[in-house]
Write a protein that holds these residues in place. Structure first.
Motif, PDB file in Angstrom:
ATOM      1  N   GLU A 119       0.815  -1.205   0.000  1.00 22.47           N
ATOM      2  CA  GLU A 119       0.000   0.000   0.000  1.00 22.47           C
ATOM      3  C   GLU A 119       0.852   1.262   0.000  1.00 22.47           C
ATOM      4  O   GLU A 119       0.402   2.331  -0.374  1.00 22.47           O
ATOM      5  N   THR A 164       1.091   2.350  -3.729  1.00 22.13           N
ATOM      6  CA  THR A 164       0.013   1.930  -4.609  1.00 22.13           C
ATOM      7  C   THR A 164      -0.750   3.137  -5.126  1.00 22.13           C
ATOM      8  O   THR A 164      -1.183   3.978  -4.358  1.00 22.13           O
ATOM      9  N   SER A 165      -0.923   3.189  -6.453  1.00 22.14           N
ATOM     10  CA  SER A 165      -1.726   4.246  -7.062  1.00 22.14           C
ATOM     11  C   SER A 165      -3.182   4.030  -6.717  1.00 22.14           C
ATOM     12  O   SER A 165      -3.651   2.906  -6.595  1.00 22.14           O
ATOM     13  N   GLU A 166      -3.935   5.118  -6.605  1.00 22.91           N
ATOM     14  CA  GLU A 166      -5.352   5.002  -6.304  1.00 22.91           C
ATOM     15  C   GLU A 166      -6.200   5.059  -7.561  1.00 22.91           C
ATOM     16  O   GLU A 166      -7.386   5.343  -7.513  1.00 22.91           O
ATOM     17  N   ASN A 175      -0.445   8.851  -7.915  1.00 17.75           N
ATOM     18  CA  ASN A 175      -1.410   9.368  -6.975  1.00 17.75           C
ATOM     19  C   ASN A 175      -1.445  10.880  -7.090  1.00 17.75           C
ATOM     20  O   ASN A 175      -0.454  11.531  -6.804  1.00 17.75           O
ATOM     21  N   HIS A 196       0.073  13.106  -4.492  1.00 23.43           N
ATOM     22  CA  HIS A 196       1.520  13.087  -4.307  1.00 23.43           C
ATOM     23  C   HIS A 196       2.210  13.148  -5.662  1.00 23.43           C
ATOM     24  O   HIS A 196       2.771  12.155  -6.129  1.00 23.43           O
ATOM     25  N   ILE A 206       5.318   3.125  -8.026  1.00 26.41           N
ATOM     26  CA  ILE A 206       3.910   2.852  -7.789  1.00 26.41           C
ATOM     27  C   ILE A 206       3.599   1.405  -8.128  1.00 26.41           C
ATOM     28  O   ILE A 206       3.900   0.937  -9.220  1.00 26.41           O
ATOM     29  N   GLY A 227       3.187  10.485   3.583  1.00 25.26           N
ATOM     30  CA  GLY A 227       2.606  10.659   2.265  1.00 25.26           C
ATOM     31  C   GLY A 227       2.302   9.364   1.565  1.00 25.26           C
ATOM     32  O   GLY A 227       1.219   9.194   1.002  1.00 25.26           O
ATOM     33  N   TYR A 228       3.249   8.410   1.615  1.00 24.14           N
ATOM     34  CA  TYR A 228       3.111   7.217   0.794  1.00 24.14           C
ATOM     35  C   TYR A 228       2.713   5.977   1.574  1.00 24.14           C
ATOM     36  O   TYR A 228       2.238   5.008   0.987  1.00 24.14           O
ATOM     37  N   GLU A 255       0.792   6.380   4.676  1.00 21.44           N
ATOM     38  CA  GLU A 255      -0.525   6.711   5.238  1.00 21.44           C
ATOM     39  C   GLU A 255      -1.402   7.447   4.235  1.00 21.44           C
ATOM     40  O   GLU A 255      -2.550   7.776   4.531  1.00 21.44           O
ATOM     41  N   ASP A 256      -0.852   7.737   3.056  1.00 15.62           N
ATOM     42  CA  ASP A 256      -1.631   8.331   1.968  1.00 15.62           C
ATOM     43  C   ASP A 256      -2.194   9.707   2.322  1.00 15.62           C
ATOM     44  O   ASP A 256      -3.290  10.065   1.920  1.00 15.62           O
ATOM     45  N   SER A 274      -2.151  13.810   1.965  1.00 17.58           N
ATOM     46  CA  SER A 274      -1.718  14.838   1.024  1.00 17.58           C
ATOM     47  C   SER A 274      -0.677  15.714   1.714  1.00 17.58           C
ATOM     48  O   SER A 274      -0.512  15.682   2.945  1.00 17.58           O
TER      49      SER A 274
END
Length: 234
Positions: free
Chosen positions: A107, A110-112, A118, A121, A129, A167-168, A170-171, A173
């Motif tokens: 995760e 991982t791209s959303e 993402n 980011h 990714i 950022g990457y 816990e995703d 912004s």
């Protein structure tokens, strides 16, 4: 013999001395890079004992085939990582298993949605990714890249590491990171850029992150092929 300033020698000169049979140069190279290689393999395999054996194999290869090293095709670290990757994947094949799912968190990179990364980011390189591939070879290659990148992140200074993980992993912004850490948004952005620059400088050839003056993954694979091809030991 190697002088007292040997620890300041660059890797290319160290390898030249290793090729000449100088054990102190080998020890310096080991001390300089073994920790990073071990951490990457341990993340990939999820097995520290097996990782130690892979690292040993990689450094035995360095000792025996140092004359084949070509600095134009990558740094000593990226070459050692290439050998370790080769050994680790061979080990998985022999055991009939894939990299453990607990070795790393997919995760984190991982791209959303879509293939453009993402949008929260924009600084993250596309090469970091994860995709949804299920082919074992593709999965193994991607997990190896992620394992190495996670090791690189762990080596970052604390502030740079914080923004990358928030950022990457816990995703969040950049605005959310700034709010959580109570930092100015400009500080978050500059530290993110600095962290990504350090990762590119350290790991560009491994992850195929574009970086001026550094070899591509294709050059890296060519160097790996030369170093792992059957041949007489020293």
């Amino acid at each position: 013999m190697i002088g007292s300033d040997a620890s300041d020698l660059d890797d290319a000169r160290l390898v030249a001395r290793i090729a000449a049979g100088e054990e102190p140069a080998f020890v310096i190279a080991y001390d300089r890079h073994a920790g990073f290689v071990f951490a990457s393999v341990a993340r990939f395999l999820g097995d520290r004992e097996a990782a130690a054996e892979v690292v040993q194999d990689a450094f035995v290869t360095l000792w025996r085939r140092a004359r084949q090293f070509d600095a134009r095709s990558g740094s000593l670290l990226t070459w050692l990582l290439a050998i370790a990757r080769h050994r680790a994947i061979d080990r998985l094949r022999a055991e009939g298993r894939r990299p453990t799912r607990d070795a790393i968190r997919l995760e984190a990179f991982t791209s959303e949605g879509g293939t453009g990364g993402n949008p929260a980011h924009p600084d993250v390189p596309q090469e970091l990714i994860a995709d949804a591939a299920t082919d074992p070879g593709t999965v193994a290659a991607r997990r190896w890249t992620q394992s190495v990148v996670r090791t690189g992140i762990a080596e970052l200074p604390q502030h740079e590491r914080q923004v990358i993980l928030l950022g990457y992993a816990e995703d969040l912004s950049q605005s959310q990171i700034a709010e959580r850490l109570e930092w100015p948004l400009g500080t978050v952005k500059s530290r993110t850029r600095r962290a990504m620059a350090q990762l590119r400088a350290r790991l560009g050839p491994v992850t195929d992150i574009p970086d001026d003056g550094r070899p591509s993954e294709r050059d890296q694979r060519a160097n790996e092929s030369r170093m792992t091809a059957p041949g007489p030991d020293r």
